[in-house]
Motif scaffolding. Structure first.
Motif, PDB file in Angstrom:
ATOM      1  N   GLU A  49       0.828  -1.204   0.000  1.00 35.45           N
ATOM      2  CA  GLU A  49       0.000   0.000   0.000  1.00 35.45           C
ATOM      3  C   GLU A  49       0.865   1.258   0.000  1.00 35.45           C
ATOM      4  N   GLU A  79      -4.200   5.346  -0.074  1.00 40.04           N
ATOM      5  CA  GLU A  79      -3.261   4.215   0.000  1.00 40.04           C
ATOM      6  C   GLU A  79      -2.432   4.298   1.282  1.00 40.04           C
ATOM      7  N   HIS A  82      -4.570   2.916   3.917  1.00 46.12           N
ATOM      8  CA  HIS A  82      -4.631   1.449   3.863  1.00 46.12           C
ATOM      9  C   HIS A  82      -3.406   0.852   4.555  1.00 46.12           C
ATOM     10  N   GLU A 162     -10.950   1.018  -2.548  1.00 50.67           N
ATOM     11  CA  GLU A 162     -10.377   0.496  -3.796  1.00 50.67           C
ATOM     12  C   GLU A 162     -11.384   0.594  -4.944  1.00 50.67           C
TER      13      GLU A 162
HETATM   14 FE   LIG Z   1      -4.987   0.374  -1.394  1.00 46.95          FE
END
Ligand SMILES: [Fe+2]
Ligand SMILES: [Fe+2]
Length: 317
Positions: A49, A79, A82, A162
């Motif tokens: 990520e 990201e 994440h 996502e």
């Molecule tokens: Fe991601």
């Protein structure tokens, strides 16, 4: 003797939890192999990520409009989020965040090979959203039902984001395909470069995937690499047709008997090369990560200094 009886009981309680499709939580007893497998998988996912912020992040200063820049900034920030959920999930298993970072930087832990390819045009931003985030969704939706509670719950939120990423990528490509010939060519050229690496994101074929079988038994994974790859191919072809692009695979055709598309074999020797750290951007990715980590040292020092002071005050009371 007593301890081995207790151990057996714990083991059978764990197995019963797994087979009843219940979640294993951080304070529950779990076999060491299960814990280690999860730490390895979650860490690799977390590293992917945050390393994955780089290929697209490289285009933030060159986005063609303020709107595209705002969308891309939001995506790249997602990201980072994440990565944060996943590092936190790994910490619930007793992993140390600093140790995971060291292992990433010195190559003892891996991240997805896809991020070792360079982004050469702005179309890559769209294609990464469409195909790379799309492949990530195929991999991650089943992980929402993973047997380890914190991982499964992190995945639910990650998957929602996502799917936004995939749509923004597809919408960007749709816009480019409605543009000039040069823009359409740029999209096709980008698809040609990313298609095979995207298929490799599902990992090696099942007969060459050493950890898959045990992970399926533990219900960390729910589908094999090849099953997920097939699902991704079948999902992507109608989307490519709607977009007006083709995939660079002469073996791609509908198989009525199987009710699925046949497709060619990715170049697994390339995959092994990239995994071994010889991808076009491998050295750059880790060098950037290392620099970011070193530049952030003062933040970590300040944060822990405050935490230390707060806990001394707390104790003094
Ligand atoms: Fe991601
Ligand atoms: Fe994403």
């Amino acid at each position: 003797m007593t301890s081995s009886i207790a151990e057996n009981e714990l083991q059978s309680h764990f197995e019963a939890t797994i087979s009843a499709d219940l979640r294993v939580e951080p304070r529950d007893w779990m076999p060491e192999g299960y814990r280690k497998t999860l730490i390895r998988q979650i860490a690799q996912h977390a590293h992917s990520e945050i390393i994955g912020m780089q290929p697209e992040g490289a285009w933030l200063t060159r986005a063609p409009s303020l709107r595209r820049k705002a969308i891309l900034t939001a995506k790249v920030q997602d990201e980072a989020g994440h990565g944060l959920y996943l590092y936190s999930a790994a910490e619930t298993l007793g992993a140390d965040r600093g140790d995971l970072t060291d292992k990433l930087l010195d190559g003892r832990q891996k991240y997805s090979s896809i991020f070792n390819y360079p982004t050469l045009t702005f179309a890559d931003v769209g294609v990464i959203g469409w195909l790379v985030d799309g492949a990530a969704i195929c991999n991650q939706v089943p992980l929402c039902r993973s047997s380890f509670g914190p991982y499964a719950r992190a995945m639910i939120r990650v998957c929602k984001e996502e799917s936004f990423h995939q749509r923004q990528g597809y919408e960007l490509l749709m816009t480019m395909m409605r543009g000039t010939d040069a823009q359409r060519e740029m999209v096709q050229e980008s698809v040609d470069r990313w298609w095979w690496p995207a298929l490799m994101m599902f990992g090696p074929p099942d007969d060459r995937s050493p950890n898959s079988e045990q992970s399926m038994k533990w219900r960390i994974k729910r589908h094999t690499n090849d099953e997920l790859r097939q699902r991704f191919v079948d999902m992507s072809i109608p989307q490519a047709e709607a977009l007006g692009v083709t995939f660079p695979d002469p073996d791609l055709r509908w198989n009525a008997e199987r009710g699925a598309y046949d497709f060619g074999e990715p170049d697994w020797s390339e995959f092994m090369q990239v995994i071994a750290g010889n991808g076009a951007s491998s050295v750059e990715r880790i060098a950037n990560r290392r620099a970011a980590h070193e530049n952030g040292a003062w933040v970590r020092e300040a944060a822990t200094a405050f935490a230390r002071r707060a806990s001394t005050k707390e104790n003094a009371r």
